[in-house]
Enzyme design. Structure first.
Site, PDB file in Angstrom:
ATOM      1  CG  ASN A 183      11.070  26.086 -29.173  1.00 57.84           C
ATOM      2  OD1 ASN A 183      11.415  25.852 -30.340  1.00 57.84           O
ATOM      3  ND2 ASN A 183      10.136  26.963 -28.878  1.00 57.84           N
ATOM      4  CG  HIS A 196       9.498  32.329 -28.786  1.00 52.38           C
ATOM      5  ND1 HIS A 196       8.530  31.975 -29.694  1.00 52.38           N
ATOM      6  CD2 HIS A 196       9.149  33.539 -28.327  1.00 52.38           C
ATOM      7  CE1 HIS A 196       7.613  32.940 -29.761  1.00 52.38           C
ATOM      8  NE2 HIS A 196       7.980  33.901 -28.940  1.00 52.38           N
ATOM      9  CB  SER A 201      14.147  33.092 -24.969  1.00 46.37           C
ATOM     10  OG  SER A 201      13.886  34.456 -24.712  1.00 46.37           O
ATOM     11  CG  ASP A 206       6.566  30.056 -27.749  1.00 43.01           C
ATOM     12  OD1 ASP A 206       7.322  29.184 -28.217  1.00 43.01           O
ATOM     13  OD2 ASP A 206       5.749  30.676 -28.443  1.00 43.01           O
TER      14      ASP A 206
END
Lengths: 220, 220
Positions: free
Chosen positions: B109, B111, B138, B147
């Site tokens: 992911n 973020h 990040s 997250d």
């Protein structure tokens, strides 16, 4: 130009004090060092300052009955030297709300993290444990809550493969030595205002080249 | 070279998807886009992908009785396309622990903050409110907690005078487009290992020039 009379409070070697004093020796710097105070008589930074003709005073906190008595002496010493600004530089005593409020927006600190991340002690190890690849340091006005207050300057550095808390601390310290004088210059020049706990700069702000730097590094 | 078959999950325009797909078109990139999936049928990113010959599939979460049923279909679609790696790119559905665990260390992911600072929504406004002068983004492996997870890459940018959450988001997004392909390249090339929730790189890490950049800027 009237230079702002600046006190530097230390507890040890005072490497940030050295960076501040060195910067203040530059022509046209809007602040001058008028006293260095340590709560530890054995602090190496005291002799470094004295050798440069800066009044260097030990106020041993262990000689006082309580925090208030220590701070009363500290406050009086600052008044005796007509201090206008205070820079904490590795000063390892927590200051009470009474002292902090009396020096509100004239009392700065440097902390080795990108605040508000990682306030408090052991910041580098905690950043490594969190897997952070970018860390840094912050200069801020002091408020009662530890390592809080309006942020005046920050610098970011990358974590390198094999970094430990010690190697990281050493590299962040180099960045501290860069931004603390920059922040003091801004404050002493009167360019800074605080509005609703945010820092406003009245003077044009020098913005470096874009800081977009992808950073890929092992944390351990 | 066997390219890693990579799925990209989106909910909207998918600008990070576009950056990833563009990077994967470079010769020698160790991953290839094999499917783009959106939980919103109207997502603009779906047609962008389809126009480039990438299977583009809508799985409308509103058509499913619950999160588990939605994720079962999502999982089956990923298996149908022989997916090896998943990149979340503005995918606005929380994924359950069951799904996350099945794709552990293969699910990434991005973020828009320097994690662990400012997880969750509204990150830019919260960074501004905290007076941060350096922010960033990040790429991380996904864990059940939002997250969180081992960090693969980060980039830092400076807050500029007059920045709002919107202007900051736009500049951070440019940095996102740089580091997400870098992180995917590292993971797909097999250079990354996870040890005790820390990221280790087996291959030599390219370290950019020192990132020590004092940054002075008004936050509002």
């Amino acid at each position: 130009m009237m230079k702002k009379r600046t006190a530097i409070l230390i507890s040890g070697r005072g490497s940030n004090m050295q960076a501040l004093v060195t910067a203040m020796q530059e022509p046209g710097f809007p602040a001058e060092p008028c006293v260095v105070i340590s709560n530890r008589p054995e602090a190496l930074g005291l002799s470094w300052a004295a050798e440069r003709g800066i009044p260097a005073i030990a106020i041993d906190h262990r000689q006082f009955a309580n925090r208030m008595a220590f701070e009363a002496r500290l406050h009086q010493t600052l008044l005796d030297h007509n201090v206008e600004l205070i820079c904490l530089a590795g000063f390892m005593r927590l200051l009470t709300g009474g002292f902090v409020d009396r020096w509100r927006d004239r009392l700065m600190n440097i902390h080795p993290s990108l605040l508000p991340a990682f306030p408090g002690l052991d910041t580098h190890q905690r950043a490594l444990d969190a897997g952070a690849l970018i860390v840094g340091c912050s200069v801020h006005f002091v408020r009662t809550e530890m390592d809080s207050g309006p942020i005046l300057a920050q610098a970011a550095i990358g974590v390198l493969p094999g970094d430990t808390a010690e190697t990281l601390a050493a590299r962040v310290l180099e960045a501290e030595h860069q931004i603390y004088p920059l922040a003091l210059r801004l404050v002493a020049s009167g360019a800074v205002r605080i509005d609703n706990e945010s820092v406003l700069f009245d003077a044009p702000v020098v913005v470096d080249k874009p800081l977009v730097v992808p950073r890929l590094a092992a944390t351990h």
